[in-house]
Design an enzyme around this catalytic site. Structure first.
Site, PDB file in Angstrom:
ATOM      1  N   CYS A 122     -15.280  -2.220  -1.923  1.00  0.00           N
ATOM      2  CA  CYS A 122     -13.849  -1.903  -1.964  1.00  0.00           C
ATOM      3  C   CYS A 122     -13.501  -1.152  -0.686  1.00  0.00           C
ATOM      4  O   CYS A 122     -14.385  -0.826   0.105  1.00  0.00           O
ATOM      5  CB  CYS A 122     -13.489  -1.081  -3.192  1.00  0.00           C
ATOM      6  N   CYS A 132      -7.094   0.535  -1.817  1.00  0.00           N
ATOM      7  CA  CYS A 132      -8.146  -0.469  -1.971  1.00  0.00           C
ATOM      8  C   CYS A 132      -7.871  -1.705  -1.130  1.00  0.00           C
ATOM      9  O   CYS A 132      -8.534  -2.732  -1.301  1.00  0.00           O
ATOM     10  CB  CYS A 132      -8.277  -0.873  -3.439  1.00  0.00           C
ATOM     11  N   LYS A 197     -10.388  -4.169 -14.776  1.00  0.00           N
ATOM     12  CA  LYS A 197     -10.358  -2.760 -14.389  1.00  0.00           C
ATOM     13  C   LYS A 197      -8.947  -2.239 -14.591  1.00  0.00           C
ATOM     14  O   LYS A 197      -7.999  -2.730 -13.971  1.00  0.00           O
ATOM     15  CB  LYS A 197     -10.769  -2.627 -12.927  1.00  0.00           C
ATOM     16  N   ARG A 207     -12.717  10.321  -7.881  1.00  0.00           N
ATOM     17  CA  ARG A 207     -11.967  10.367  -6.622  1.00  0.00           C
ATOM     18  C   ARG A 207     -12.300  11.623  -5.828  1.00  0.00           C
ATOM     19  O   ARG A 207     -12.187  11.623  -4.601  1.00  0.00           O
ATOM     20  CB  ARG A 207     -10.470  10.207  -6.907  1.00  0.00           C
ATOM     21  N   ARG A 219      -2.527   2.967  -8.040  1.00  0.00           N
ATOM     22  CA  ARG A 219      -3.237   1.677  -7.978  1.00  0.00           C
ATOM     23  C   ARG A 219      -2.646   0.668  -8.973  1.00  0.00           C
ATOM     24  O   ARG A 219      -3.305  -0.309  -9.321  1.00  0.00           O
ATOM     25  CB  ARG A 219      -4.710   1.894  -8.292  1.00  0.00           C
ATOM     26  N   GLU A 235      -7.932 -12.368 -16.626  1.00  0.00           N
ATOM     27  CA  GLU A 235      -8.756 -11.889 -15.506  1.00  0.00           C
ATOM     28  C   GLU A 235     -10.208 -12.359 -15.651  1.00  0.00           C
ATOM     29  O   GLU A 235     -10.838 -12.741 -14.668  1.00  0.00           O
ATOM     30  CB  GLU A 235      -8.717 -10.362 -15.420  1.00  0.00           C
ATOM     31  N   LYS A 250     -13.860  -1.830 -17.352  1.00  0.00           N
ATOM     32  CA  LYS A 250     -13.827  -0.449 -16.900  1.00  0.00           C
ATOM     33  C   LYS A 250     -12.467   0.159 -17.146  1.00  0.00           C
ATOM     34  O   LYS A 250     -11.478  -0.492 -16.824  1.00  0.00           O
ATOM     35  CB  LYS A 250     -14.138  -0.448 -15.402  1.00  0.00           C
ATOM     36  N   SER A 276     -16.278   8.346 -14.593  1.00  0.00           N
ATOM     37  CA  SER A 276     -16.408   9.768 -14.278  1.00  0.00           C
ATOM     38  C   SER A 276     -15.684  10.683 -15.266  1.00  0.00           C
ATOM     39  O   SER A 276     -16.208  11.729 -15.643  1.00  0.00           O
ATOM     40  CB  SER A 276     -15.890  10.024 -12.862  1.00  0.00           C
ATOM     41  N   TYR A 315     -23.301   7.789 -15.348  1.00  0.00           N
ATOM     42  CA  TYR A 315     -23.834   8.963 -14.660  1.00  0.00           C
ATOM     43  C   TYR A 315     -24.875   9.673 -15.532  1.00  0.00           C
ATOM     44  O   TYR A 315     -25.594  10.536 -15.055  1.00  0.00           O
ATOM     45  CB  TYR A 315     -22.691   9.918 -14.292  1.00  0.00           C
TER      46      TYR A 315
HETATM   47  C1  PBG Z   1     -13.044   2.247  -6.275  1.00  0.00           C
HETATM   48  C2  PBG Z   1     -13.694   2.682  -7.545  1.00  0.00           C
HETATM   49  C3  PBG Z   1     -13.235   3.631  -8.467  1.00  0.00           C
HETATM   50  C4  PBG Z   1     -14.214   3.741  -9.442  1.00  0.00           C
HETATM   51  C5  PBG Z   1     -15.227   2.849  -9.107  1.00  0.00           C
HETATM   52  N1  PBG Z   1     -14.883   2.185  -7.946  1.00  0.00           N
HETATM   53  C6  PBG Z   1     -12.043   4.487  -8.440  1.00  0.00           C
HETATM   54  C7  PBG Z   1     -10.694   3.917  -8.459  1.00  0.00           C
HETATM   55  O1  PBG Z   1     -10.478   2.725  -8.662  1.00  0.00           O
HETATM   56  O2  PBG Z   1      -9.778   4.718  -8.220  1.00  0.00           O
HETATM   57  C8  PBG Z   1     -14.172   4.672 -10.613  1.00  0.00           C
HETATM   58  C9  PBG Z   1     -15.497   5.115 -11.145  1.00  0.00           C
HETATM   59  C10 PBG Z   1     -15.461   6.330 -11.989  1.00  0.00           C
HETATM   60  O3  PBG Z   1     -14.407   6.916 -12.308  1.00  0.00           O
HETATM   61  O4  PBG Z   1     -16.560   6.766 -12.369  1.00  0.00           O
HETATM   62  N2  PBG Z   1     -12.332   1.077  -6.322  1.00  0.00           N
HETATM   63 ZN    ZN Z   2     -10.892   0.806  -4.435  1.00  0.00          ZN
END
Ligand code: PBG
Ligand code: ZN
Length: 325
Positions: A122, A132, A197, A207, A219, A235, A250, A276, A315
């Site tokens: 990305c 992105c 996603k 972030r 986003r 998708e 996700k 996260s 994690y």
């Molecule tokens: C980037 C990306 C993100 C995550 C994985 N790849 C953040 C976003 O889309 O803002 C999130 C992973 C997480 O929160 O653990 N495209």
């Molecule tokens: Zn991204």
């Protein structure tokens, strides 16, 4: 004592730990996990992420050690996120041969050849605006971004990545990446697509960790609206048609219904990202003594697998693998 006429008693099979173990349907194992690692420039760097206790930005040497722990615990894969030395509107380091992810990929593969290295593909960690994609005015341009994603995926492939994982939700990203990989004879390199996603507030701590927050806007023009479910089906079908080898959903915990639906829709492995914010919530409550970390983590990860995930990005991977072992 009254004898009730009750021939069917589900409790019979719950009576002892041995019996419960024998009849358990979902067995979580370390082989289910993929462990995210954040890589930064430098040496001997372990820069903790305050909103993700236990997780740090690691320099390449430390990332190799962390990857070694994963391998030793039976975790089959890590996924790398890079924090570049400098950011610019395109994110040039993202596809540089000596970029941070490319360096880490080579080093980890050399030290631990049997551990799979996946790379996140990305732009947001590399761009000065934190988006992105390539930006014109306030707009995130789709097709211009595809060309960059091709370069990034190709450079990860050249560095030795085992899996590339495009996460930017650009239309056509899987097809574009498949095409460039095939043109360069990486015909056997699989694509794990972040196909489903959602635009989620659960990405907050990430972030900080990846230093990839958008400097303006959000986003929502590319990530999905959490009120939608048919859109997820669309998708998934699209990404499969474009050649995705594996499909990711996700976040995970607030989207178990979407994981289940995706599992029923497709015949490729389904991954789910225990993101996260999900991690941060458990860690915060555990630190306060409000819940028991180990049992909550194992329950959560089992639930994600039960919903239909074959692979769980988490994690908690090292802790969970230890607890399972
Ligand atoms: C980037 C990306 C993100 C995550 C994985 N790849 C953040 C976003 O889309 O803002 C999130 C992973 C997480 O929160 O653990 N495209
Ligand atoms: Zn991204």
């Amino acid at each position: 004592m009254t004898i009730y006429n009750l021939p069917i008693r589900p409790r019979r099979l719950r009576h002892t730990a041995a019996m419960r173990r024998m009849v358990r349907e979902i067995q979580l194992t370390p082989a289910d996990f993929m462990y995210p690692i954040f890589v930064v420039h430098g040496e001997g760097v372990r820069h903790p992420i305050s909103s993700m206790p236990g997780i740090a930005q690691l320099s390449v040497d430390e990332a190799v050690r962390e990857a070694g722990k994963a391998a030793a615990l039976g975790v089959p894969a890590v996924i790398l996120f890079g924090i570049p030395a400098e950011k610019d509107p395109v994110g040039l380091e993202n596809f540089a041969a000596d970029g941070i992810v490319q360096q880490a990929t080579r080093a980890i593969k050399q030290a631990h050849p049997d551990l799979l290295v996946a790379t996140d593909v990305c732009l947001c960690e590399y761009t000065s605006h934190g988006h992105c994609g390539i930006v014109r005015g306030e707009e995130i341009l789709n097709d211009d971004t595809l060309e960059i994603l091709q370069r990034v995926a190709l450079s990860h492939a050249r560095a030795g990545a085992d899996i590339v994982a495009p996460s930017g939700m650009m239309d056509g990203m899987v097809r574009a990446i498949r095409r460039i990989l095939d043109e360069h004879d990486f015909i056997n390199l699989p694509i794990l697509s972040y196909a489903v996603k959602y635009a989620s507030s659960y990405y907050g701590p990430f972030r900080d960790a990846a230093d990839g927050a958008p400097k303006f806007g959000d986003r929502k023009t590319h990530q999905m609206d959490y009120g939608n479910v048919h859109e997820a089906i669309r998708e998934v079908k699209l990404d499969l048609a474009e050649g995705a080898d594996m499909i990711m959903v996700k976040p995970a915990l607030a989207y178990l219904d979407i994981i289940r639906q995706t599992r029923e829709l497709c015949d490729v492995p389904v991954a789910a990202y225990n993101v996260s914010g999900e991690y941060a919530m458990v860690k915060a409550a555990a630190e306060k003594g409000w819940l028991d970390e180990k049992s909550v983590v194992l329950e959560t990860l089992t639930a994600i697998k039960r919903a239909g995930a074959d692979i769980i990005l988490t994690y908690h991977a090292l802790d969970a693998a230890r607890w399972l072992g």
